[in-house]
Design a protein around this motif. Structure first.
Motif, short mmCIF file in Angstrom:
data_model
loop_
_atom_site.label_atom_id
_atom_site.label_comp_id
_atom_site.label_asym_id
_atom_site.label_seq_id
_atom_site.Cartn_x
_atom_site.Cartn_y
_atom_site.Cartn_z
N GLU A 117 0.83 -1.20 0.00
CA GLU A 117 0.00 0.00 0.00
C GLU A 117 0.87 1.26 0.00
O GLU A 117 0.60 2.21 -0.73
CB GLU A 117 -0.90 0.00 1.23
N VAL A 118 1.91 1.28 0.80
CA VAL A 118 2.82 2.43 0.84
C VAL A 118 3.53 2.58 -0.50
O VAL A 118 3.68 3.70 -1.01
CB VAL A 118 3.84 2.26 2.00
N ALA A 119 3.95 1.50 -1.11
CA ALA A 119 4.62 1.56 -2.41
C ALA A 119 3.67 2.06 -3.48
O ALA A 119 4.07 2.82 -4.38
CB ALA A 119 5.17 0.18 -2.77
N ALA A 120 2.39 1.67 -3.42
CA ALA A 120 1.41 2.15 -4.40
C ALA A 120 1.17 3.64 -4.24
O ALA A 120 1.04 4.37 -5.24
CB ALA A 120 0.10 1.38 -4.24
N ALA A 123 4.20 5.62 -5.64
CA ALA A 123 4.49 5.48 -7.06
C ALA A 123 4.25 6.78 -7.82
O ALA A 123 5.04 7.17 -8.67
CB ALA A 123 3.66 4.35 -7.66
N GLY A 124 3.19 7.48 -7.56
CA GLY A 124 2.88 8.71 -8.29
C GLY A 124 3.24 9.97 -7.54
O GLY A 124 2.87 11.08 -7.93
#
Length: 142
Positions: A117-120, A123-124
């Motif tokens: 979730e943190v990586a998602a 990402a932007g």
């Protein structure tokens, strides 16, 4: 740390009890039991036998009752096969390792989901402020 002699005796008790449960004790309440560990006190008078049972709570309870009722037979067989002057008393304990392993795996799965979730979210993402927040020599000249 147990003495080498007590470690050998504990290992021997483990194999004897496992063999008895497999071949000699015919109680239908005993489920799929695995003897995981035996701990012997320093004086060799008491043996704690740890076991796990495959199945639900009812099978664990039935196995615990069957092991409690068969403790005398198990102790007498252990005494015969060990050939010691004093046969240790035997007490059975349900080993909590499988439940702890399941709990740790659930925690690791939650941590993995949280990391994903943190990586998602990252990402932007863009940096706040300027692309290069540090002063350069060109800024000092002005």
């Amino acid at each position: 740390m147990p003495s080498p002699r007590n470690a050998k005796i504990a290992d021997r008790i483990k194999t004897i009890v496992a063999g008895l449960l497999e071949r000699r004790i015919k109680d239908p309440r005993i489920g799929f039991v695995t003897i995981t560990d035996v701990r012997l006190t320093g004086d060799g008078q008491h043996a704690s036998v740890f076991y796990t049972v495959m199945g639900d709570e009812a099978e664990r309870d039935g196995t615990a009752a069957a092991l409690t009722s068969a403790t005398g037979l198990i102790r007498s067989e252990v005494g015969k096969q060990l050939g010691l002057r004093h046969t240790p008393t035997i007490e059975f304990f349900l080993d909590a390792v499988p439940e702890q392993a399941r709990e740790i795996e659930e925690l690791l799965a939650r941590a993995k989901e949280s990391d994903a979730e943190v990586a998602a979210r990252a990402a932007g993402a863009q940096y706040a402020g300027d692309a290069d927040p540090y002063k350069t020599h060109d800024d000092e000249d002005e």
